[in-house]
Design an enzyme around this catalytic site. Structure first.
Site, PDB file in Angstrom:
ATOM      1  N   SER B  14       0.858  -1.191   0.000  1.00 23.26           N
ATOM      2  CA  SER B  14       0.000   0.000   0.000  1.00 23.26           C
ATOM      3  C   SER B  14       0.894   1.242   0.000  1.00 23.26           C
ATOM      4  O   SER B  14       1.703   1.388  -0.910  1.00 23.26           O
ATOM      5  CB  SER B  14      -0.948  -0.065   1.201  1.00 23.26           C
ATOM      6  OG  SER B  14      -1.890   0.953   1.133  1.00 23.26           O
ATOM      7  N   HIS B  41      -2.893  -0.982  -3.199  1.00 28.67           N
ATOM      8  CA  HIS B  41      -4.054  -0.116  -2.935  1.00 28.67           C
ATOM      9  C   HIS B  41      -3.941   1.139  -3.790  1.00 28.67           C
ATOM     10  O   HIS B  41      -2.939   1.850  -3.730  1.00 28.67           O
ATOM     11  CB  HIS B  41      -4.094   0.296  -1.453  1.00 28.67           C
ATOM     12  CG  HIS B  41      -4.413  -0.850  -0.546  1.00 28.67           C
ATOM     13  ND1 HIS B  41      -4.128  -0.836   0.790  1.00 28.67           N
ATOM     14  CD2 HIS B  41      -5.001  -2.055  -0.795  1.00 28.67           C
ATOM     15  CE1 HIS B  41      -4.534  -1.975   1.344  1.00 28.67           C
ATOM     16  NE2 HIS B  41      -5.049  -2.742   0.397  1.00 28.67           N
ATOM     17  N   ASP B 134      -4.567  -4.615   5.915  1.00 30.74           N
ATOM     18  CA  ASP B 134      -4.940  -5.524   4.842  1.00 30.74           C
ATOM     19  C   ASP B 134      -3.741  -6.430   4.542  1.00 30.74           C
ATOM     20  O   ASP B 134      -2.601  -5.981   4.569  1.00 30.74           O
ATOM     21  CB  ASP B 134      -5.340  -4.712   3.597  1.00 30.74           C
ATOM     22  CG  ASP B 134      -5.919  -5.591   2.493  1.00 30.74           C
ATOM     23  OD1 ASP B 134      -6.374  -6.709   2.794  1.00 30.74           O
ATOM     24  OD2 ASP B 134      -5.906  -5.148   1.329  1.00 30.74           O
TER      25      ASP B 134
END
Lengths: 277, 189
Positions: B14, B41, B134
């Site tokens: 991310s 992401h 995540d």
């Protein structure tokens, strides 16, 4: 080495899908496994079943479970004018062709809660095509179809819908088409006067008319390859000569056995045109 | 001893992803055999330039996935914005538009869990820099299935939260720097 025996969970999933088909004639047997597995795990977790077999027992004996399970198995996430450039391409590139016909049939396959139905109805009204058009809006989920027919959405989604409509080249104000109240918006019933909502399965049902445009976006991503081939074949057989097929932004006919039945019409917006008839 | 080559590599990242992947992906040889499947992401409403960007810098092929994309060797596959990316079977990738997971779509957990289901022990999962959690559950799923799990050393990560969460869920994960990860992957070939 990958295990050659089937995992217990995979067996349970296969049996549950078979049970759903035999008992209720809902056929998810050729849905894409990765996504089905995720959603069945979610269903078990949230409804409190320790195993998929336990869920199967309940759904076989208690038909009130069916709509709840269908809520998990069919993904109902959409928005009005989703991917505005798709609707702009319909407006700018497909509509000029559609204007040459005196009557039009449009099929929104897998219409979910109706966001795309109202989007196209508004676009067709803006382009002066509405009066000559019949829209067929189909889905396998009865609750979704009822929601589509009601045309009521949460007020907090309307800002996004409005922005999308504007980006799609909308010629009117979206607020012309709905009434707001109690945290919800209700779309004008005149928009669905020319819409036929009906239960239709891309898995088990057949061609029902000759279409000029079929829009089926982010529906076939839940199918496995052979089932995708069936659905695309159904669309191919449903389209009039030089009719149009629109699919999702990240879907492709490249991998389909029917690829040669279509040519790319607007490549970047995934709009295809039927060829070869 | 060189460990046997996994059938696929899955990577999640991310905040700081671009820099981290810029160390790893361009270092792989043109004949690197395993497919590499990547979730980063990215904002849902923008066209992603990741695939384009890395295509210009890598010796392996780089593509943004379309639904039912066949998996090929020596290729990196990026998730498109606003879709979950899953391994469908050992030869195919799929996309879905289900609800975001931990506010993310694409979600690293979704990719990793599907890879664990499909490949079992024959996958290596790598969790890199990022500011949320995540990927941690997915990493645990890969470990449980017997796959290899690697976490970027949080000390070296642009954002430590994601690799730290990965280590919390997977205390036995191998902890490596970005160069260490590159080297680890190249050893498979």
């Amino acid at each position: 080495m990958i295990e050659t025996f089937e995992k217990v969970e995979d067996i349970e999933i296969r049996l549950l899908l078979e049970a759903l088909y035999v008992r209720y004639h809902y056929d998810f047997r050729n849905y894409a496994m990765g996504s089905i597995k995720r959603r069945l795990r979610q269903a078990c977790e949230q409804m409190g079943f320790a195993t998929i077999s336990a869920l199967q027992e309940k759904v076989l004996h208690d038909e009130t479970m069916l709509p709840r399970l269908l809520g998990y198995l069919t993904v109902q996430v959409s928005e009005m004018f989703r991917d505005p450039s798709y609707f702009r391409a319909i407006r700018e590139k497909v509509v000029p062709h559609l204007k040459t016909y005196s009557s039009l049939k449009i099929w929104i396959a897998g219409c979910s809660c109706g966001e795309e139905v109202y989007s196209l109805a508004i676009l067709f009204r803006e382009e002066g095509l509405e009066d000559r058009t019949i829209f067929y809006a189909t889905d396998i989920n009865q609750q979704a179809l009822q929601a589509a027919e009601a045309g009521v959405y949460d007020l907090d989604r309307i800002r996004l819908f409005t922005e999308n409509h504007r980006k799609s080249g909308g010629k009117s104000s979206l607020s012309d088409y709905y009434n707001a109240g109690y945290g919800r918006v209700s779309f004008d019933r005149s928009l669905r006067e020319r819409v036929v909502f009906s239960d239709h399965s891309l898995v088990t049902d057949a061609v029902f008319g000759e279409m000029h445009l079929i829009s089926c976006r982010n529906v076939m991503i839940y199918f496995d390859r052979p089932l995708q081939d069936r659905a695309v074949g159904l669309f191919k057989d449903s389209l009039a000569r030089k009719g149009f097929l629109g699919i999702g932004a990240k879907e492709s006919l490249r991998f389909s056995e029917h690829a040669e039945g279509f040519k790319e019409f607007v490549r970047e917006d995934k709009i295809y045109q039927r060829v070869g008839i | 001893m060189t460990p046997s080559r996994p059938e696929a590599i899955v990577i999640g990242a991310s905040a700081g992803a671009l820099e981290a992947l810029s160390v790893i992906l361009p270092s792989l040889p043109a004949d690197f055999r395993a497919p590499i499947i990547v979730v980063v992401h990215i904002p849902p409403d923008k066209k992603s330039v990741l695939a384009e960007l890395f295509r210009a810098r890598c010796r392996i092929q780089v593509i943004e996935v379309e639904d039912k994309e066949p998996l090929k060797p020596a290729t990196a596959y990026f998730a498109p914005p606003d879709y979950h990316l899953l391994v469908e079977d050992t030869g195919t990738l799929g996309l879905t538009y289900e609800e975001p997971v931990l506010f993310s779509r694409p979600s690293i957990d979704v990719l990793f869990e599907s890879a664990a289901d499909v490949y079992g022990s024959e996958v290596a999962a790598i969790l890199l820099t990022g500011a949320n959690e995540d990927g941690a559950r997915g990493l645990a799923a890969v470990a449980k299935a017997g796959g290899r799990v690697i976490v970027q050393d949080p000390e070296t990560a642009f954002a430590a939260a994601m690799p730290e969460a990965g280590l919390k869920f997977c205390p036995n994960a191998e902890v490596l720097s970005l160069d260490g990860i590159s080297e680890y992957l190249r050893r498979f070939d």
